[in-house]
Design a protein around this motif. Structure first.
Motif, PDB file in Angstrom:
ATOM      1  N   LEU A 153      -9.560  -1.187 -10.201  1.00 53.41           N
ATOM      2  CA  LEU A 153      -8.344  -0.587  -9.651  1.00 53.41           C
ATOM      3  C   LEU A 153      -7.054  -0.960 -10.410  1.00 53.41           C
ATOM      4  CD1 LEU A 153      -7.186   1.245  -7.429  1.00 53.41           C
ATOM      5  CD2 LEU A 153      -6.955  -0.793  -5.981  1.00 53.41           C
ATOM      6  N   PRO A 154      -6.835  -2.250 -10.722  1.00 50.90           N
ATOM      7  CA  PRO A 154      -5.582  -2.579 -11.416  1.00 50.90           C
ATOM      8  C   PRO A 154      -5.418  -1.824 -12.741  1.00 50.90           C
ATOM      9  CG  PRO A 154      -6.585  -4.578 -10.553  1.00 50.90           C
ATOM     10  CD  PRO A 154      -7.599  -3.476 -10.370  1.00 50.90           C
ATOM     11  N   GLY A 155      -6.526  -1.715 -13.498  1.00 50.99           N
ATOM     12  CA  GLY A 155      -6.460  -1.010 -14.780  1.00 50.99           C
ATOM     13  C   GLY A 155      -6.198   0.472 -14.615  1.00 50.99           C
ATOM     14  N   VAL A 156      -6.789   1.054 -13.581  1.00 50.54           N
ATOM     15  CA  VAL A 156      -6.585   2.478 -13.298  1.00 50.54           C
ATOM     16  C   VAL A 156      -5.104   2.723 -13.000  1.00 50.54           C
ATOM     17  CG1 VAL A 156      -7.058   4.300 -11.596  1.00 50.54           C
ATOM     18  CG2 VAL A 156      -8.941   2.904 -12.484  1.00 50.54           C
ATOM     19  N   ILE A 157      -4.539   1.831 -12.200  1.00 53.29           N
ATOM     20  CA  ILE A 157      -3.135   1.976 -11.812  1.00 53.29           C
ATOM     21  C   ILE A 157      -2.206   1.793 -13.014  1.00 53.29           C
ATOM     22  CG2 ILE A 157      -1.292   0.833 -10.499  1.00 53.29           C
ATOM     23  CD1 ILE A 157      -3.376   0.503  -8.246  1.00 53.29           C
ATOM     24  N   THR A 158      -2.489   0.768 -13.808  1.00 56.33           N
ATOM     25  CA  THR A 158      -1.680   0.545 -15.011  1.00 56.33           C
ATOM     26  C   THR A 158      -1.706   1.774 -15.913  1.00 56.33           C
ATOM     27  OG1 THR A 158      -2.291  -1.780 -14.923  1.00 56.33           O
ATOM     28  CG2 THR A 158      -1.310  -1.010 -16.968  1.00 56.33           C
ATOM     29  N   ALA A 159      -2.887   2.360 -16.054  1.00 52.02           N
ATOM     30  CA  ALA A 159      -3.026   3.532 -16.926  1.00 52.02           C
ATOM     31  C   ALA A 159      -2.203   4.706 -16.397  1.00 52.02           C
ATOM     32  CB  ALA A 159      -4.500   3.919 -17.041  1.00 52.02           C
ATOM     33  N   ILE A 160      -2.269   4.943 -15.095  1.00 51.15           N
ATOM     34  CA  ILE A 160      -1.536   6.078 -14.523  1.00 51.15           C
ATOM     35  C   ILE A 160      -0.029   5.841 -14.617  1.00 51.15           C
ATOM     36  CG2 ILE A 160      -1.018   7.320 -12.387  1.00 51.15           C
ATOM     37  CD1 ILE A 160      -3.926   7.101 -11.650  1.00 51.15           C
ATOM     38  N   LEU A 161       0.407   4.641 -14.302  1.00 53.41           N
ATOM     39  CA  LEU A 161       1.840   4.351 -14.372  1.00 53.41           C
ATOM     40  C   LEU A 161       2.331   4.431 -15.816  1.00 53.41           C
ATOM     41  CD1 LEU A 161       2.149   1.411 -11.824  1.00 53.41           C
ATOM     42  CD2 LEU A 161       3.021   3.742 -11.546  1.00 53.41           C
ATOM     43  N   GLY A 162       1.520   3.962 -16.744  1.00 53.03           N
ATOM     44  CA  GLY A 162       1.892   4.006 -18.152  1.00 53.03           C
ATOM     45  C   GLY A 162       2.035   5.428 -18.649  1.00 53.03           C
ATOM     46  N   ARG A 163       1.143   6.284 -18.185  1.00 55.34           N
ATOM     47  CA  ARG A 163       1.184   7.693 -18.564  1.00 55.34           C
ATOM     48  C   ARG A 163       2.456   8.332 -18.045  1.00 55.34           C
ATOM     49  NH1 ARG A 163      -4.051  10.254 -16.503  1.00 55.34           N
ATOM     50  NH2 ARG A 163      -2.804  10.838 -14.712  1.00 55.34           N
ATOM     51  N   LEU A 183      -3.944  -5.967  -5.459  1.00 56.73           N
ATOM     52  CA  LEU A 183      -2.711  -5.672  -6.208  1.00 56.73           C
ATOM     53  C   LEU A 183      -1.637  -6.732  -6.025  1.00 56.73           C
ATOM     54  CD1 LEU A 183      -2.472  -1.836  -5.552  1.00 56.73           C
ATOM     55  CD2 LEU A 183      -3.499  -3.035  -7.492  1.00 56.73           C
ATOM     56  N   ARG A 184      -1.913  -7.701  -5.176  1.00 55.36           N
ATOM     57  CA  ARG A 184      -0.872  -8.653  -4.788  1.00 55.36           C
ATOM     58  C   ARG A 184      -0.321  -9.449  -5.967  1.00 55.36           C
ATOM     59  NH1 ARG A 184      -2.421 -12.577   0.013  1.00 55.36           N
ATOM     60  NH2 ARG A 184      -3.701 -13.449  -1.635  1.00 55.36           N
ATOM     61  N   ASP A 185      -1.217  -9.822  -6.905  1.00 56.66           N
ATOM     62  CA  ASP A 185      -0.774 -10.654  -8.018  1.00 56.66           C
ATOM     63  C   ASP A 185      -0.164  -9.851  -9.168  1.00 56.66           C
ATOM     64  OD1 ASP A 185      -1.556 -12.850  -6.629  1.00 56.66           O
ATOM     65  OD2 ASP A 185      -3.531 -12.967  -7.579  1.00 56.66           O
ATOM     66  N   TYR A 242       4.135  -5.600  -8.505  1.00 56.00           N
ATOM     67  CA  TYR A 242       4.479  -4.351  -7.821  1.00 56.00           C
ATOM     68  C   TYR A 242       5.120  -4.657  -6.480  1.00 56.00           C
ATOM     69  CZ  TYR A 242       1.035  -2.258 -11.013  1.00 56.00           C
ATOM     70  OH  TYR A 242       0.331  -1.851 -12.113  1.00 56.00           O
ATOM     71  N   THR A 243       5.955  -3.746  -6.035  1.00 51.18           N
ATOM     72  CA  THR A 243       6.391  -3.778  -4.647  1.00 51.18           C
ATOM     73  C   THR A 243       5.412  -2.915  -3.868  1.00 51.18           C
ATOM     74  OG1 THR A 243       8.701  -4.005  -5.292  1.00 51.18           O
ATOM     75  CG2 THR A 243       8.271  -3.215  -3.064  1.00 51.18           C
ATOM     76  N   LEU A 244       4.734  -3.522  -2.896  1.00 53.71           N
ATOM     77  CA  LEU A 244       3.716  -2.786  -2.144  1.00 53.71           C
ATOM     78  C   LEU A 244       4.280  -2.318  -0.805  1.00 53.71           C
ATOM     79  CD1 LEU A 244       0.597  -5.064  -2.789  1.00 53.71           C
ATOM     80  CD2 LEU A 244       1.313  -2.994  -4.028  1.00 53.71           C
ATOM     81  N   LEU A 245       4.131  -1.032  -0.547  1.00 57.06           N
ATOM     82  CA  LEU A 245       4.520  -0.438   0.736  1.00 57.06           C
ATOM     83  C   LEU A 245       3.235   0.003   1.427  1.00 57.06           C
ATOM     84  CD1 LEU A 245       7.242   1.936  -0.751  1.00 57.06           C
ATOM     85  CD2 LEU A 245       7.649  -0.325   0.245  1.00 57.06           C
ATOM     86  N   GLN A 246       3.253   0.020   2.739  1.00 61.15           N
ATOM     87  CA  GLN A 246       2.039   0.367   3.462  1.00 61.15           C
ATOM     88  C   GLN A 246       2.311   1.400   4.546  1.00 61.15           C
ATOM     89  OE1 GLN A 246       0.117  -3.154   4.975  1.00 61.15           O
ATOM     90  NE2 GLN A 246       0.339  -4.256   3.052  1.00 61.15           N
ATOM     91  N   ALA A 247       1.369   2.322   4.694  1.00 59.16           N
ATOM     92  CA  ALA A 247       1.418   3.282   5.792  1.00 59.16           C
ATOM     93  C   ALA A 247       0.020   3.395   6.383  1.00 59.16           C
ATOM     94  CB  ALA A 247       1.896   4.645   5.294  1.00 59.16           C
ATOM     95  N   MET A 295      -7.183  -1.727   3.905  1.00 56.29           N
ATOM     96  CA  MET A 295      -5.786  -1.952   3.524  1.00 56.29           C
ATOM     97  C   MET A 295      -5.631  -3.325   2.893  1.00 56.29           C
ATOM     98  SD  MET A 295      -2.599  -0.982   3.425  1.00 56.29           S
ATOM     99  CE  MET A 295      -2.003   0.206   4.638  1.00 56.29           C
ATOM    100  N   ARG A 296      -6.231  -4.308   3.548  1.00 49.25           N
ATOM    101  CA  ARG A 296      -6.127  -5.677   3.073  1.00 49.25           C
ATOM    102  C   ARG A 296      -6.783  -5.842   1.694  1.00 49.25           C
ATOM    103  NH1 ARG A 296      -4.960 -10.811   4.235  1.00 49.25           N
ATOM    104  NH2 ARG A 296      -6.544 -12.395   3.870  1.00 49.25           N
TER     105      ARG A 296
END
Ligand code: MN
Length: 129
Positions: A112-122, A22-24, A27-32, A15-16
């Motif tokens: 990971l950051p690039g993967v996330i940017t790509a998915i959100l952009g899509r 992603l901290r920098d 994004y607003t990060l939520l955790q479960a 988790m950490r």
């Protein structure tokens, strides 16, 4: 408004790691930390993306993903599944449950950051201006 990402992970170190990666970013990060909390938070917060550990105590990440896909309120949220010990066929199971993408652990923190940017952009490119 910053995009909301829900991180679902029962292992505090993992988790950490994801959180630090992603901290920098803006994004607003939520955790479960278990499947039920993941469902509750996803339904309440409607995050823009979910990073979903597959092996969770109680309801598994696969089951959480299926439940989210079955609910029209959450069916379109992109979900990245992640698991450490992928057996033959796991990738298919993860896809069938409704994950958009599968990442094996340990997570590649550079990618990971690039993967996330790509998915959100899509996702966003589907929205009308
Ligand atoms: Mn786990």
């Amino acid at each position: 408004m910053p995009e909301k990402i829900l991180i679902v992970e029962d292992n505090p170190q993992n988790m950490r790691l994801v959180e630090m990666t992603l901290r920098d970013q803006n994004y607003t990060l939520l955790q479960a930390t278990d499947g039920q909390k993941a469902l509750d938070i996803a339904r309440q917060e409607l995050p823009d993306l979910i990073i979903m550990d597959i092996r969770l105590p109680g309801i598994s990440g696969l089951e959480v993903t299926r439940k989210l896909r079955d609910d029209s309120a959450t069916s379109r949220i992109p979900i990245i599944g992640m698991t450490a010990y992928a057996m033959k066929g796991d990738r298919e199971k993860i896809r069938e449950a409704g994950c958009d993408l599968y990442l094996s652990k340990p997570i590649n923190t550079r990618e990971l950051p690039g993967v996330i940017t790509a998915i959100l952009g899509r996702q966003n490119s589907h929205l009308p201006n």
